[in-house]
Design a protein around this motif. Structure first.
Motif, PDB file in Angstrom:
ATOM      1  N   ASN A 167      16.804  23.200  -6.018  1.00 55.89           N
ATOM      2  CA  ASN A 167      17.292  22.230  -5.006  1.00 55.89           C
ATOM      3  C   ASN A 167      17.589  22.427  -3.200  1.00 55.89           C
ATOM      4  OD1 ASN A 167      18.049  20.778  -7.528  1.00 55.89           O
ATOM      5  ND2 ASN A 167      19.875  22.385  -7.338  1.00 55.89           N
ATOM      6  N   PRO A 168      16.975  21.425  -2.671  1.00 52.91           N
ATOM      7  CA  PRO A 168      16.410  21.212  -1.458  1.00 52.91           C
ATOM      8  C   PRO A 168      17.480  20.988  -0.720  1.00 52.91           C
ATOM      9  CG  PRO A 168      15.515  18.744  -2.722  1.00 52.91           C
ATOM     10  CD  PRO A 168      16.057  19.878  -3.181  1.00 52.91           C
ATOM     11  N   VAL A 169      18.066  21.630   0.399  1.00 53.29           N
ATOM     12  CA  VAL A 169      18.824  21.619   1.218  1.00 53.29           C
ATOM     13  C   VAL A 169      18.410  20.546   2.608  1.00 53.29           C
ATOM     14  CG1 VAL A 169      20.596  22.790   2.930  1.00 53.29           C
ATOM     15  CG2 VAL A 169      20.060  23.912   0.288  1.00 53.29           C
ATOM     16  N   ILE A 170      19.681  19.682   2.941  1.00 53.38           N
ATOM     17  CA  ILE A 170      18.844  19.654   4.236  1.00 53.38           C
ATOM     18  C   ILE A 170      19.405  19.160   5.101  1.00 53.38           C
ATOM     19  CG2 ILE A 170      18.671  16.266   5.292  1.00 53.38           C
ATOM     20  CD1 ILE A 170      18.285  15.709   1.569  1.00 53.38           C
ATOM     21  N   LEU A 171      18.497  19.778   6.211  1.00 52.79           N
ATOM     22  CA  LEU A 171      19.337  19.653   7.845  1.00 52.79           C
ATOM     23  C   LEU A 171      18.872  18.642   8.518  1.00 52.79           C
ATOM     24  CD1 LEU A 171      19.115  24.109   8.330  1.00 52.79           C
ATOM     25  CD2 LEU A 171      21.125  22.685   7.375  1.00 52.79           C
ATOM     26  N   GLU A 172      19.736  18.125   9.200  1.00 55.42           N
ATOM     27  CA  GLU A 172      19.129  16.833  10.107  1.00 55.42           C
ATOM     28  C   GLU A 172      19.773  16.473  11.350  1.00 55.42           C
ATOM     29  OE1 GLU A 172      18.953  12.991   7.303  1.00 55.42           O
ATOM     30  OE2 GLU A 172      21.069  13.858   7.124  1.00 55.42           O
ATOM     31  N   HIS A 173      18.981  16.271  11.974  1.00 57.00           N
ATOM     32  CA  HIS A 173      19.223  15.897  13.352  1.00 57.00           C
ATOM     33  C   HIS A 173      19.689  17.361  14.761  1.00 57.00           C
ATOM     34  CE1 HIS A 173      20.802  11.877  12.502  1.00 57.00           C
ATOM     35  NE2 HIS A 173      22.220  12.213  11.304  1.00 57.00           N
ATOM     36  N   ILE A 174      18.816  18.315  14.069  1.00 59.93           N
ATOM     37  CA  ILE A 174      18.660  19.179  14.729  1.00 59.93           C
ATOM     38  C   ILE A 174      18.099  19.358  16.369  1.00 59.93           C
ATOM     39  CG2 ILE A 174      17.310  21.750  15.540  1.00 59.93           C
ATOM     40  CD1 ILE A 174      16.638  21.409  12.394  1.00 59.93           C
ATOM     41  N   LYS A 175      19.675  19.727  16.931  1.00 58.32           N
ATOM     42  CA  LYS A 175      19.200  19.369  18.559  1.00 58.32           C
ATOM     43  C   LYS A 175      18.149  20.985  19.134  1.00 58.32           C
ATOM     44  CE  LYS A 175      20.945  16.641  18.414  1.00 58.32           C
ATOM     45  NZ  LYS A 175      20.880  14.711  18.976  1.00 58.32           N
ATOM     46  N   THR A 176      18.314  21.627  18.620  1.00 60.40           N
ATOM     47  CA  THR A 176      17.864  22.995  19.390  1.00 60.40           C
ATOM     48  C   THR A 176      17.550  24.271  18.351  1.00 60.40           C
ATOM     49  OG1 THR A 176      20.296  24.396  20.076  1.00 60.40           O
ATOM     50  CG2 THR A 176      18.860  23.180  21.331  1.00 60.40           C
ATOM     51  N   THR A 177      16.009  24.861  18.862  1.00 60.93           N
ATOM     52  CA  THR A 177      16.228  26.292  17.790  1.00 60.93           C
ATOM     53  C   THR A 177      16.157  27.814  19.046  1.00 60.93           C
ATOM     54  OG1 THR A 177      14.907  24.926  15.901  1.00 60.93           O
ATOM     55  CG2 THR A 177      14.444  26.995  16.000  1.00 60.93           C
ATOM     56  N   LYS A 178      16.773  28.451  18.426  1.00 56.82           N
ATOM     57  CA  LYS A 178      16.833  30.104  19.012  1.00 56.82           C
ATOM     58  C   LYS A 178      15.738  30.924  18.662  1.00 56.82           C
ATOM     59  CE  LYS A 178      20.665  29.158  21.917  1.00 56.82           C
ATOM     60  NZ  LYS A 178      19.973  28.826  23.800  1.00 56.82           N
ATOM     61  N   VAL A 179      14.424  31.482  19.600  1.00 54.03           N
ATOM     62  CA  VAL A 179      13.814  32.245  18.787  1.00 54.03           C
ATOM     63  C   VAL A 179      14.377  33.535  19.853  1.00 54.03           C
ATOM     64  CG1 VAL A 179      11.320  32.718  18.249  1.00 54.03           C
ATOM     65  CG2 VAL A 179      11.637  30.914  17.921  1.00 54.03           C
ATOM     66  N   GLY A 191      14.027  21.554  19.221  1.00 49.81           N
ATOM     67  CA  GLY A 191      14.193  21.266  17.993  1.00 49.81           C
ATOM     68  C   GLY A 191      13.783  22.030  16.930  1.00 49.81           C
ATOM     69  N   TYR A 192      13.374  21.655  16.088  1.00 43.27           N
ATOM     70  CA  TYR A 192      12.030  22.916  15.153  1.00 43.27           C
ATOM     71  C   TYR A 192      10.786  22.853  15.100  1.00 43.27           C
ATOM     72  CZ  TYR A 192      10.743  25.392  10.715  1.00 43.27           C
ATOM     73  OH  TYR A 192      10.472  26.182   9.731  1.00 43.27           O
ATOM     74  N   LEU A 193      10.559  23.951  15.323  1.00 44.47           N
ATOM     75  CA  LEU A 193       9.061  24.167  15.241  1.00 44.47           C
ATOM     76  C   LEU A 193       7.875  24.117  13.929  1.00 44.47           C
ATOM     77  CD1 LEU A 193       6.692  24.153  17.481  1.00 44.47           C
ATOM     78  CD2 LEU A 193       6.485  26.603  16.848  1.00 44.47           C
ATOM     79  N   ASP A 194       7.602  23.395  13.961  1.00 42.97           N
ATOM     80  CA  ASP A 194       6.389  22.809  12.549  1.00 42.97           C
ATOM     81  C   ASP A 194       5.411  23.722  12.932  1.00 42.97           C
ATOM     82  OD1 ASP A 194       5.139  21.671  10.303  1.00 42.97           O
ATOM     83  OD2 ASP A 194       4.289  20.620  11.805  1.00 42.97           O
ATOM     84  N   ILE A 195       5.416  24.258  12.024  1.00 39.15           N
ATOM     85  CA  ILE A 195       3.319  24.768  12.911  1.00 39.15           C
ATOM     86  C   ILE A 195       2.200  24.487  11.878  1.00 39.15           C
ATOM     87  CG2 ILE A 195       5.148  27.461  13.056  1.00 39.15           C
ATOM     88  CD1 ILE A 195       3.610  28.295   9.590  1.00 39.15           C
ATOM     89  N   GLY A 196       1.645  22.848  12.210  1.00 42.88           N
ATOM     90  CA  GLY A 196       1.106  22.464  12.155  1.00 42.88           C
ATOM     91  C   GLY A 196       0.488  21.676  11.406  1.00 42.88           C
TER      92      GLY A 196
END
Length: 244
Positions: A167-179, A191-196
């Protein structure tokens, strides 16, 4: 010749800038420019002038303007437009291969217009998929990032399900992502980096559009070659074909 002169001038500039990648792109472009004439000289295939011009402009727009002058980054729909055109041209080539066989006495086989256009469409989509395989390989093995990444604000994933259920978990309104890197450095993304993945699916979708557009023109052309002759400008023919 005009395009070749521009490419040579660009190549000289890239040499003095010390940009070896740009220099290679220019050399590759000049080689690709030779393909249409080489095909005509070494085979019995005649390329329509319109097709040859569009192919040369496509190569120039993709390699020189897109890669070296960063039109992919400067113009939002540059890459999308080229993929639509790629789908259109690939469908025309696939269409011509079947149409030539369908009209030659030596290889004559009767195929319906629907079947010919379906083959052209499938050929175009196959070329599009193979190109995406190429981009993926270049990104994995040569760190090229040909599949452009995108920042997104929403994740839908079963990997985030704490119970491990499907069952997928949904995360919305992502403001920042720290790597966090090994050296302790932190990179913050808006935001979240989509890799292509999004880039690949958009490319295939617009390739689909281009393939469908030519398939429609190709079907009309087969139904009435004299009335709907627009497609003929993009369809290679045998130089001395015995038309049926």
């Amino acid at each position: 010749m005009i395009l070749a002169v521009i490419v040579v001038a660009t190549m000289v500039r890239q040499f003095f800038l010390g940009n070896l990648e740009g220099l290679f792109m220019c050399l590759l472009t000049l080689i690709l420019f030779m393909i249409p004439k080489t095909v005509e000289k070494t085979t019995k295939i005649q390329l329509p002038m319109t097709l040859e011009m569009v192919v040369l402009l496509f190569i120039f727009a993709a390699e020189i303007l897109g890669e070296i002058h960063n039109f992919y980054g400067l113009f939002r729909y540059w890459d999308m437009s080229l993929h639509v055109l790629n789908g259109f041209l690939a469908a025309a080539i696939g269409f011509s291969m079947i149409d030539i066989l369908n009209r030659e006495d030596r290889f004559y086989i009767q195929m319906s217009p629907v079947f010919v256009t379906m083959v052209a469409f499938c050929f175009s989509m196959t070329i599009g998929v193979l190109w995406e395989f190429f981009e993926f390989g270049m990104d994995i093995f040569f760190n090229m990032d040909m599949q452009k990444d995108a920042l997104i604000q929403k994740i839908v994933s079963v990997k985030l399900n704490p119970a491990g259920q499907n069952n997928p978990v949904i995360l919305e309104h992502i403001k920042t992502t720290k790597v966090l890197l090994d050296n302790g450095r932190t990179v913050t993304l808006h935001g979240y980096l989509d890799i292509g993945l999004i880039d690949t699916m958009k490319d295939l979708a617009v390739n689909f559009v281009g393939a469908v557009i030519f398939s429609v023109f190709g079907y009309l052309y087969l139904k009435n070659r004299d009335k709907h002759h627009f497609a003929a400008r993009f369809i290679p023919q045998l130089k001395q074909s015995r038309r049926k």
